[in-house]
Enzyme design. Structure first.
Site, PDB file in Angstrom:
ATOM      1  CE  LYS A 177     -28.604  -9.966  23.929  1.00  0.00           C
ATOM      2  NZ  LYS A 177     -27.235 -10.210  24.470  1.00  0.00           N
ATOM      3  CD  GLU A 252     -18.171 -17.078  12.966  1.00  0.00           C
ATOM      4  OE1 GLU A 252     -18.173 -18.292  13.305  1.00  0.00           O
ATOM      5  OE2 GLU A 252     -17.541 -16.209  13.552  1.00  0.00           O
ATOM      6  CB  CYS A 286     -15.795 -19.630  15.971  1.00  0.00           C
ATOM      7  SG  CYS A 286     -15.075 -18.189  15.186  1.00  0.00           S
ATOM      8  CD  GLU A 387     -17.736 -24.278  19.064  1.00  0.00           C
ATOM      9  OE1 GLU A 387     -18.890 -23.943  19.362  1.00  0.00           O
ATOM     10  OE2 GLU A 387     -17.029 -23.626  18.277  1.00  0.00           O
TER      11      GLU A 387
END
Ligand code: TXE
Length: 494
Positions: A177, A252, A286, A387
């Site tokens: 996906k 992750e 990331c 973040e």
């Protein structure tokens, strides 16, 4: 402009959504829709998962030796090499990242398929020593079943490959996906599996909005594992959904990685390391080194050098080789980045570069944010804790090693960290003390198929790449054979 059409692959066939609905995908540099992908719903999820399930339990795949699986993966690697330019161009059109970066990533993918293809037939069980002389006991490692790979928009094929190569080498079947913003390259890539000789149904795709099909995928009873890369809020939702049927999960997630410059560092290198940590990929990675920790004695010098370097970064068309900073991938993400810039100002951080949308009219259609630097940031400000996922750097001063360690580890995240020093004792002490899955010393943003990658703390669960990754997609079976005739007392544990 006519939209380019991409379709899903299910059971080896190109398919549209069961409902016939589509979703447009935009080019972040032009702001215009350029392609369309199927907008799937739970019926499509059912079709894709059941195709993967049938391929796992019947047909050629479960009968294939690990050596044969490895050969298929290596053949796939050759096809990726052949199509690298085309796949990279699709990624740039969808996510706006630099062509140089995406081409580099796609050209590197074959290494992962060669590595895990080679590893496929090197996963050995063992004959166990026995404390029961009439028993022969051995272990073997078996695949889990259907693995769902959910991927984000920043590096679609690279982050998919970090899951897929190991999952297939281990003998699983897969439903992919991709992000609704960047599905094109994944759908083009899925077309290569048939050509490589994979049995139909081993690799399937399903596209559309995460909030429309995510729960159906994550909670499907025939799915054994979810391997996810994305934001923490979605990661937590995936974890909770998978818990309902106790599925295996790998996550992750994000980071707020510290990039730490000591006074004894080679400052020219450290400044470039700071830039690559946050402005490469417009900060949409990331592993972004979004907190630059600088020792007080060199704080002003490093700050002014980083600002001087970043102020020359060329924004522009990501397809052009001299562009250094591309647009943000989605309008929602650009709003999020601009919100954080406002929050940082309100919290009293000092904006020393950028802080707004560029005024250059040639960039007006694209979703750009200027490279932005905040100085005098304290680690308790939201700009240092949350973040941003954009080109926004926070520079935080520290006094000594102990202070650097305290600030660096004072975060819910633990994905990566950088250390800049010429002192080997200090480098190793810092590497030991930093709570992060990856520590770079005098470098930043290096990854490899050979090197385990993953997060400490809330940056994730599980490891991708390196030898241990294949075991994340396998389960161990222990087999006991009795060498004696006769069954002793059946009411007592043997
Ligand atoms: O990610 P999502 P979004 C961070 C970054 C960004 C934030 C949100 O800070 O601002 O996440 O980005 C699918 N069940 N990262 O909203 O939602 C979705 O369709 C199952 C960090 O784009 O996490 C996509 O395929 N799946 C990051 C994938 O999850 C669902 C990379 C990731 O999207 C779902 C990207 C659901 N309920 C963003 N909802 C990193 N770690 O590199 C969505 N998805």
């Amino acid at each position: 402009m006519e939209l380019q059409t991409f379709r899903n692959t299910v059971a080896g066939q190109e398919v549209e959504s069961a409902s016939g609905r589509w979703l447009a995908s935009a080019n972040p540099f032009t702001g215009q829709d350029w392609s369309r992908i199927p907008r799937c719903d739970s019926e499509d999820v059912e079709r894709a998962v059941m195709a993967a399930h049938s391929a796992f339990v019947s047909g050629d795949w479960p009968r294939m030796t690990a050596t044969a699986r490895g050969k298929l993966l290596r053949r796939l690697a050759d096809l990726i090499e052949r199509d690298a330019a085309k796949l990279a161009a699709l990624e740039v059109r969808d996510n706006g990242k630099l062509h140089a970066e995406m081409l580099g990533q796609v050209k590197y993918l074959p290494e992962y398929y060669h590595y895990f293809g080679g590893l496929a037939d090197k996963v050995e069980g063992s004959v166990l020593p026995s404390d029961k002389p009439d028993m022969f006991t051995y272990t073997k490692h078996e695949p889990l079943g259907v693995v769902v790979c959910i991927t984000p928009w920043n590096s679609p094929l690279l982050l998919l490959t970090w899951k897929l190569a190991a999952a297939l080498a281990a003998g699983n079947t897969v439903v992919i996906k991709p992000s609704e913003f960047t599905s094109a390259s994944t759908l083009a890539f899925a077309g290569l599996f048939r050509e490589a000789g994979f049995p139909d149904g081993v690799v399937n795709t399903v596209t559309g909005y995460g909030h429309e099909i995510g729960d159906a995928l994550v909670q499907h009873p025939k799915v054994a594992k979810i391997a996810f890369t994305g934001g923490d809020a979605t990661g937590a939702r995936v974890y909770a959904g998978a818990a309902k049927s106790l599925k295996h999960v790998a996550l992750e997630l994000g980071g707020k990685s510290p990039n730490i410059i000591f006074e004894d560092a080679v400052l020219d290198d450290a400044v470039k390391g700071a830039i690559s940590g946050i402005f490469a990929a417009s900060g949409q990675t990331c592993i972004a080194g979004s907190r630059l920790l600088v020792q007080r004695s060199v704080y002003d010098e490093v700050t002014s050098r980083v600002v001087a370097f970043a102020s020359t970064a060329r924004m522009g068309d990501p397809m052009q080789p001299d562009t250094q900073v591309g647009p943000i991938t989605t309008t929602a993400q650009r709003e999020k980045v601009l919100d954080y810039i406002r929050i940082a100002r309100d919290e009293g951080a000092r904006c020393v570069l950028g802080g707004k949308v560029p005024e250059d009219p040639s960039l007006a259609e694209g979703w750009f944010v200027e490279p932005t630097i905040f100085a005098d940031v304290s680690n308790d400000m939201r700009i240092a804790r949350e973040e941003v996922f954009g080109p926004v750097l926070s520079i935080i001063p520290f006094e000594d090693e102990a202070d650097a360690i305290r600030i660096a580890n004072d975060t819910i995240y633990g994905l990566a960290a950088g250390v800049w020093t010429q002192d080997m004792r200090r480098a190793i002490t810092m590497a030991d003390a930093l709570q992060a899955g990856t520590v770079w010393v005098n470098t930043y943003r290096a990854v490899s198929f050979l090197a385990p990658f993953g997060g400490y703390k809330q940056s994730g669960i599980g490891r991708e790449n390196g030898q241990e990754a294949i075991h994340e997609f396998m389960q161990t079976k222990c087999v006991w054979l009795s060498l004696s005739r006769g069954v002793p007392n059946p009411f007592v544990l043997r």
